[in-house]
Motif scaffolding. Structure first.
Motif, PDB file in Angstrom:
ATOM      1  N   PRO A 299      14.216  17.486 -15.336  1.00 52.19           N
ATOM      2  CA  PRO A 299      13.554  18.374 -14.373  1.00 52.19           C
ATOM      3  C   PRO A 299      12.122  17.918 -14.082  1.00 52.19           C
ATOM      4  CG  PRO A 299      13.499  19.346 -16.532  1.00 52.19           C
ATOM      5  CD  PRO A 299      14.300  18.079 -16.679  1.00 52.19           C
ATOM      6  N   THR A 300      11.461  18.669 -13.210  1.00 51.22           N
ATOM      7  CA  THR A 300      10.073  18.417 -12.898  1.00 51.22           C
ATOM      8  C   THR A 300       9.272  19.687 -13.119  1.00 51.22           C
ATOM      9  OG1 THR A 300      10.455  18.932 -10.561  1.00 51.22           O
ATOM     10  CG2 THR A 300      10.564  16.616 -11.194  1.00 51.22           C
ATOM     11  N   TYR A 301       7.985  19.507 -13.342  1.00 51.13           N
ATOM     12  CA  TYR A 301       7.111  20.631 -13.659  1.00 51.13           C
ATOM     13  C   TYR A 301       5.745  20.335 -13.069  1.00 51.13           C
ATOM     14  CZ  TYR A 301       4.379  23.910 -16.487  1.00 51.13           C
ATOM     15  OH  TYR A 301       3.529  24.905 -16.898  1.00 51.13           O
TER      16      TYR A 301
ATOM     17  N   THR B  19       1.610  21.892 -12.210  1.00 50.91           N
ATOM     18  CA  THR B  19       0.587  22.912 -12.369  1.00 50.91           C
ATOM     19  C   THR B  19       0.540  23.738 -11.071  1.00 50.91           C
ATOM     20  OG1 THR B  19      -1.699  23.277 -13.097  1.00 50.91           O
ATOM     21  CG2 THR B  19      -1.355  21.551 -11.457  1.00 50.91           C
ATOM     22  N   ASP B  20       0.162  24.985 -11.186  1.00 50.27           N
ATOM     23  CA  ASP B  20       0.256  25.902 -10.055  1.00 50.27           C
ATOM     24  C   ASP B  20      -0.484  25.414  -8.805  1.00 50.27           C
ATOM     25  OD1 ASP B  20       0.259  29.037 -11.952  1.00 50.27           O
ATOM     26  OD2 ASP B  20       1.856  27.626 -11.451  1.00 50.27           O
ATOM     27  N   SER B  21      -1.615  24.772  -8.993  1.00 48.69           N
ATOM     28  CA  SER B  21      -2.452  24.409  -7.855  1.00 48.69           C
ATOM     29  C   SER B  21      -1.838  23.332  -6.952  1.00 48.69           C
ATOM     30  CB  SER B  21      -3.834  23.950  -8.326  1.00 48.69           C
ATOM     31  OG  SER B  21      -3.728  22.800  -9.138  1.00 48.69           O
ATOM     32  N   VAL B  22      -0.804  22.643  -7.430  1.00 47.60           N
ATOM     33  CA  VAL B  22      -0.200  21.576  -6.621  1.00 47.60           C
ATOM     34  C   VAL B  22       1.243  21.875  -6.233  1.00 47.60           C
ATOM     35  CG1 VAL B  22      -1.713  19.898  -7.754  1.00 47.60           C
ATOM     36  CG2 VAL B  22       0.673  20.110  -8.491  1.00 47.60           C
ATOM     37  N   LYS B  23       1.788  22.967  -6.702  1.00 48.43           N
ATOM     38  CA  LYS B  23       3.177  23.302  -6.382  1.00 48.43           C
ATOM     39  C   LYS B  23       3.374  23.406  -4.873  1.00 48.43           C
ATOM     40  CE  LYS B  23       4.463  25.788 -10.597  1.00 48.43           C
ATOM     41  NZ  LYS B  23       4.754  27.112 -11.191  1.00 48.43           N
ATOM     42  N   GLY B  24       4.443  22.787  -4.399  1.00 42.87           N
ATOM     43  CA  GLY B  24       4.733  22.805  -2.973  1.00 42.87           C
ATOM     44  C   GLY B  24       4.015  21.737  -2.186  1.00 42.87           C
ATOM     45  N   ARG B  25       3.061  21.064  -2.811  1.00 43.29           N
ATOM     46  CA  ARG B  25       2.306  19.999  -2.118  1.00 43.29           C
ATOM     47  C   ARG B  25       2.540  18.623  -2.733  1.00 43.29           C
ATOM     48  NH1 ARG B  25      -3.037  19.904  -2.185  1.00 43.29           N
ATOM     49  NH2 ARG B  25      -3.273  20.962  -4.217  1.00 43.29           N
ATOM     50  N   PHE B  26       2.714  18.563  -4.037  1.00 47.25           N
ATOM     51  CA  PHE B  26       2.905  17.295  -4.740  1.00 47.25           C
ATOM     52  C   PHE B  26       4.356  17.177  -5.214  1.00 47.25           C
ATOM     53  CE2 PHE B  26      -1.730  16.606  -6.431  1.00 47.25           C
ATOM     54  CZ  PHE B  26      -2.212  16.787  -5.136  1.00 47.25           C
ATOM     55  N   THR B  27       4.858  15.935  -5.240  1.00 48.17           N
ATOM     56  CA  THR B  27       6.198  15.672  -5.747  1.00 48.17           C
ATOM     57  C   THR B  27       6.149  14.467  -6.678  1.00 48.17           C
ATOM     58  OG1 THR B  27       7.207  16.487  -3.705  1.00 48.17           O
ATOM     59  CG2 THR B  27       8.593  15.166  -5.166  1.00 48.17           C
ATOM     60  N   ILE B  28       6.602  14.666  -7.911  1.00 48.72           N
ATOM     61  CA  ILE B  28       6.672  13.576  -8.877  1.00 48.72           C
ATOM     62  C   ILE B  28       8.086  13.005  -8.858  1.00 48.72           C
ATOM     63  CG2 ILE B  28       7.219  15.123 -10.805  1.00 48.72           C
ATOM     64  CD1 ILE B  28       5.568  13.267 -12.624  1.00 48.72           C
ATOM     65  N   SER B  29       8.170  11.685  -8.972  1.00 46.11           N
ATOM     66  CA  SER B  29       9.475  11.022  -9.020  1.00 46.11           C
ATOM     67  C   SER B  29       9.344   9.770  -9.866  1.00 46.11           C
ATOM     68  CB  SER B  29       9.966  10.675  -7.605  1.00 46.11           C
ATOM     69  OG  SER B  29       9.073   9.761  -6.981  1.00 46.11           O
ATOM     70  N   ARG B  30      10.465   9.134 -10.124  1.00 41.21           N
ATOM     71  CA  ARG B  30      10.429   7.926 -10.934  1.00 41.21           C
ATOM     72  C   ARG B  30      11.557   6.992 -10.541  1.00 41.21           C
ATOM     73  NH1 ARG B  30      10.636   9.938 -16.862  1.00 41.21           N
ATOM     74  NH2 ARG B  30      10.492   7.694 -17.296  1.00 41.21           N
ATOM     75  N   ASP B  31      11.343   5.711 -10.830  1.00 41.86           N
ATOM     76  CA  ASP B  31      12.359   4.684 -10.647  1.00 41.86           C
ATOM     77  C   ASP B  31      12.406   3.910 -11.963  1.00 41.86           C
ATOM     78  OD1 ASP B  31      13.885   2.441 -10.077  1.00 41.86           O
ATOM     79  OD2 ASP B  31      13.114   2.239  -8.050  1.00 41.86           O
ATOM     80  N   ASN B  32      13.348   4.236 -12.813  1.00 48.00           N
ATOM     81  CA  ASN B  32      13.405   3.603 -14.136  1.00 48.00           C
ATOM     82  C   ASN B  32      13.720   2.116 -14.048  1.00 48.00           C
ATOM     83  OD1 ASN B  32      12.720   5.931 -15.528  1.00 48.00           O
ATOM     84  ND2 ASN B  32      14.847   6.550 -15.856  1.00 48.00           N
ATOM     85  N   ALA B  33      14.424   1.709 -13.016  1.00 52.07           N
ATOM     86  CA  ALA B  33      14.711   0.280 -12.847  1.00 52.07           C
ATOM     87  C   ALA B  33      13.429  -0.514 -12.603  1.00 52.07           C
ATOM     88  CB  ALA B  33      15.672   0.076 -11.689  1.00 52.07           C
TER      89      ALA B  33
ATOM     90  N   ALA C  64       1.469  17.084 -13.209  1.00 52.61           N
ATOM     91  CA  ALA C  64       2.922  17.158 -13.010  1.00 52.61           C
ATOM     92  C   ALA C  64       3.615  16.333 -14.083  1.00 52.61           C
ATOM     93  CB  ALA C  64       3.306  16.642 -11.631  1.00 52.61           C
ATOM     94  N   ALA C  65       4.884  16.651 -14.338  1.00 51.51           N
ATOM     95  CA  ALA C  65       5.676  15.891 -15.298  1.00 51.51           C
ATOM     96  C   ALA C  65       7.109  15.798 -14.807  1.00 51.51           C
ATOM     97  CB  ALA C  65       5.623  16.536 -16.684  1.00 51.51           C
ATOM     98  N   ILE C  66       7.813  14.773 -15.307  1.00 50.01           N
ATOM     99  CA  ILE C  66       9.197  14.548 -14.903  1.00 50.01           C
ATOM    100  C   ILE C  66      10.002  14.086 -16.104  1.00 50.01           C
ATOM    101  CG2 ILE C  66       8.692  12.163 -14.207  1.00 50.01           C
ATOM    102  CD1 ILE C  66      10.761  12.588 -11.921  1.00 50.01           C
ATOM    103  N   GLY C  67      11.233  14.589 -16.202  1.00 47.55           N
ATOM    104  CA  GLY C  67      12.107  14.198 -17.292  1.00 47.55           C
ATOM    105  C   GLY C  67      12.548  12.751 -17.176  1.00 47.55           C
ATOM    106  N   TRP C  68      13.098  12.225 -18.263  1.00 50.12           N
ATOM    107  CA  TRP C  68      13.403  10.798 -18.310  1.00 50.12           C
ATOM    108  C   TRP C  68      14.448  10.384 -17.291  1.00 50.12           C
ATOM    109  CZ3 TRP C  68      18.299   9.092 -19.329  1.00 50.12           C
ATOM    110  CH2 TRP C  68      19.180  10.030 -19.892  1.00 50.12           C
TER     111      TRP C  68
END
Length: 122
Positions: free
Chosen positions: A57-59, A61-75, A49-53
């Motif tokens: 957006p987020t992206y 791989t097909d095998s994890v779509k709907g099950r995994f969520t990527i997020s970030r806390d820049n602080a 998975a990947a996430i914009g700065w």
């Protein structure tokens, strides 16, 4: 040089959940596209998975779509991977790294960290 430290892995039953964290030290990752990767025994490391700065957006791989969520806390200079409905085939060592863009996830900016082991029992 940014150092990446992954944590949060463990042993979980199939259908369970885990939340992984990737903390960066020695520099900021707030301007980077960040990705999660995994390497299963005997296999090549693969993109997950990947996430914009800015948090999008987020992206995935097909095998994890709907099950995994990527997020970030820049602080906190930290990236997360929330994993739900885990399957035995998700068993792997999970890593994070910065990538140039969503289309160039085979290139990374920093040395790999030690990763965090995720084991899903069926």
């Amino acid at each position: 040089q940014v150092q990446l430290v992954e944590s949060g892995g463990g042993l979980v039953q199939a259908g369970g959940s885990l939340r992984l964290s990737c903390a960066a030290a020695g520099g900021t990752i707030s301007n980077n596209v960040m990705g999660w990767f995994r390497q299963a025994p005997g296999k090549e490391r693969e993109f997950v998975a990947a996430i914009g700065w800015s948090g999008g957006p987020t992206y995935y791989t097909d095998s994890v779509k709907g099950r995994f969520t990527i997020s970030r806390d820049n602080a906190k200079n930290t990236v997360y991977l929330q994993m739900t409905s885990l399957k035995a085939e998700d068993t792997a060592v999970y890593y994070c790294n910065a990538v140039p863009s969503f289309s160039r996830t085979n290139e990374v900016f920093y040395s790999w960290g030690q990763g965090t082991q995720v084991t899903v029992s069926s």
